[in-house]
Design a protein around this motif. Structure first.
Motif, mmCIF file in Angstrom:
data_model
loop_
_atom_site.group_PDB
_atom_site.id
_atom_site.type_symbol
_atom_site.label_atom_id
_atom_site.label_comp_id
_atom_site.label_asym_id
_atom_site.label_seq_id
_atom_site.Cartn_x
_atom_site.Cartn_y
_atom_site.Cartn_z
ATOM 1 N N THR A 21 -14.281 102.405 13.377
ATOM 2 C CA THR A 21 -12.959 102.648 12.793
ATOM 3 C C THR A 21 -12.154 103.639 13.625
ATOM 4 O OG1 THR A 21 -13.900 104.361 11.369
ATOM 5 C CG2 THR A 21 -13.704 102.145 10.438
ATOM 6 N N LYS A 22 -12.831 104.465 14.396
ATOM 7 C CA LYS A 22 -12.144 105.448 15.238
ATOM 8 C C LYS A 22 -11.643 104.844 16.550
ATOM 9 C CE LYS A 22 -14.893 109.159 13.371
ATOM 10 N NZ LYS A 22 -15.722 110.308 13.614
ATOM 11 N N HIS A 23 -12.066 103.647 16.870
ATOM 12 C CA HIS A 23 -11.762 103.068 18.177
ATOM 13 C C HIS A 23 -10.963 101.766 18.112
ATOM 14 C CE1 HIS A 23 -14.383 106.063 19.910
ATOM 15 N NE2 HIS A 23 -15.308 105.735 19.019
ATOM 16 N N GLY A 24 -10.602 101.332 16.937
ATOM 17 C CA GLY A 24 -9.907 100.050 16.784
ATOM 18 C C GLY A 24 -8.585 99.980 17.507
ATOM 19 N N GLY A 25 -7.838 101.073 17.479
ATOM 20 C CA GLY A 25 -6.547 101.073 18.162
ATOM 21 C C GLY A 25 -6.703 100.871 19.654
ATOM 22 N N LYS A 26 -7.659 101.540 20.247
ATOM 23 C CA LYS A 26 -7.893 101.422 21.689
ATOM 24 C C LYS A 26 -8.379 100.015 22.043
ATOM 25 C CE LYS A 26 -10.289 105.135 21.133
ATOM 26 N NZ LYS A 26 -10.971 106.376 21.026
ATOM 27 N N ILE A 27 -9.300 99.509 21.231
ATOM 28 C CA ILE A 27 -9.871 98.193 21.526
ATOM 29 C C ILE A 27 -8.815 97.107 21.418
ATOM 30 C CG2 ILE A 27 -11.502 96.439 20.723
ATOM 31 C CD1 ILE A 27 -13.317 98.831 19.857
ATOM 32 N N LEU A 28 -8.096 97.091 20.299
ATOM 33 C CA LEU A 28 -7.120 96.018 20.105
ATOM 34 C C LEU A 28 -5.938 96.156 21.067
ATOM 35 C CD1 LEU A 28 -6.716 93.437 18.635
ATOM 36 C CD2 LEU A 28 -5.585 94.672 16.796
ATOM 37 N N THR A 29 -5.578 97.369 21.434
ATOM 38 C CA THR A 29 -4.518 97.552 22.433
ATOM 39 C C THR A 29 -4.927 96.904 23.751
ATOM 40 O OG1 THR A 29 -3.728 99.598 21.424
ATOM 41 C CG2 THR A 29 -3.209 99.261 23.756
ATOM 42 N N GLU A 30 -6.156 97.132 24.170
ATOM 43 C CA GLU A 30 -6.623 96.535 25.421
ATOM 44 C C GLU A 30 -6.709 95.015 25.330
ATOM 45 O OE1 GLU A 30 -6.914 97.986 28.358
ATOM 46 O OE2 GLU A 30 -6.266 99.839 27.411
ATOM 47 N N VAL A 31 -7.128 94.511 24.185
ATOM 48 C CA VAL A 31 -7.170 93.052 23.999
ATOM 49 C C VAL A 31 -5.760 92.476 24.086
ATOM 50 C CG1 VAL A 31 -7.656 91.214 22.331
ATOM 51 C CG2 VAL A 31 -9.338 93.019 22.707
ATOM 52 N N MET A 32 -4.794 93.139 23.442
ATOM 53 C CA MET A 32 -3.417 92.656 23.490
ATOM 54 C C MET A 32 -2.863 92.704 24.916
ATOM 55 S SD MET A 32 -2.678 91.577 20.514
ATOM 56 C CE MET A 32 -0.958 91.233 20.853
ATOM 57 N N LEU A 33 -3.196 93.752 25.658
ATOM 58 C CA LEU A 33 -2.756 93.834 27.052
ATOM 59 C C LEU A 33 -3.371 92.727 27.900
ATOM 60 C CD1 LEU A 33 -2.867 97.702 27.551
ATOM 61 C CD2 LEU A 33 -0.826 96.249 27.489
ATOM 62 N N LEU A 34 -4.642 92.430 27.661
ATOM 63 C CA LEU A 34 -5.295 91.339 28.389
ATOM 64 C C LEU A 34 -4.642 90.001 28.048
ATOM 65 C CD1 LEU A 34 -7.513 90.080 30.154
ATOM 66 C CD2 LEU A 34 -8.984 90.088 28.134
ATOM 67 N N LEU A 35 -4.354 89.771 26.777
ATOM 68 C CA LEU A 35 -3.695 88.524 26.379
ATOM 69 C C LEU A 35 -2.320 88.401 27.028
ATOM 70 C CD1 LEU A 35 -4.682 88.391 22.616
ATOM 71 C CD2 LEU A 35 -5.324 86.721 24.366
ATOM 72 N N ASP A 36 -1.563 89.481 27.035
ATOM 73 C CA ASP A 36 -0.242 89.459 27.639
ATOM 74 C C ASP A 36 -0.328 89.164 29.134
ATOM 75 O OD1 ASP A 36 2.666 89.907 27.405
ATOM 76 O OD2 ASP A 36 2.246 91.641 28.704
ATOM 77 N N ARG A 37 -1.248 89.836 29.820
ATOM 78 C CA ARG A 37 -1.422 89.609 31.253
ATOM 79 C C ARG A 37 -1.873 88.166 31.517
ATOM 80 N NH1 ARG A 37 1.108 91.605 34.604
ATOM 81 N NH2 ARG A 37 1.408 89.490 35.227
ATOM 82 N N SER A 38 -2.783 87.648 30.715
ATOM 83 C CA SER A 38 -3.264 86.272 30.891
ATOM 84 C C SER A 38 -2.140 85.270 30.675
ATOM 85 C CB SER A 38 -4.408 85.977 29.922
ATOM 86 O OG SER A 38 -5.529 86.744 30.232
#
Length: 115
Positions: A21-38
């Motif tokens: 629960t302490k890391h969800g923002g970091k994880i999902l932010t990186e996933v969203m950045l990867l999706l955007d780049r892809s």
């Protein structure tokens, strides 16, 4: 590399779910950045590169990367809760259609796989 790192992240989220629960923002932010780049890379390569036709190995790899990223995002939304949800809400407030569509896909997938 992207797919292997996301599968490791999935394993980590499952194994360390009590503190996720302490890391969800970091994880999902990186996933969203990867999706955007892809999405941007796929669009660019489709327009400018004859070696990137639909159905080619490179195109298939790009599609698989997006699918795994969507799954990783959905799992992070379930496991990480409010911290990941805050990222979804922020992206929805940006009025950028493609990222909003990706958020919708992540939310729909998380509803499908939620126990």
């Amino acid at each position: 590399i992207h797919i292997s790192s996301m599968t490791c992240m999935l394993s980590l989220m499952n194994g360390a779910y009590p503190i996720m629960t302490k890391h969800g923002g970091k994880i999902l932010t990186e996933v969203m950045l990867l999706l955007d780049r892809s999405d941007k890379d796929t669009a660019y390569l489709s327009e400018t590169n004859s070696d990137f036709p639909c159905g080619s190995d490179n195109h298939t790899a790009a599609i698989v990367t997006v699918k795994v990223a969507l799954y990783c995002g959905a799992v992070s939304l379930i496991v990480c809760g409010e911290s990941a949800e805050a990222v979804i809400q922020h992206v929805k407030s940006t009025n950028l259609q493609k990222p909003i569509d990706r958020c919708r896909e992540i939310c729909d997938l998380s509803k499908k796989i939620r126990p």
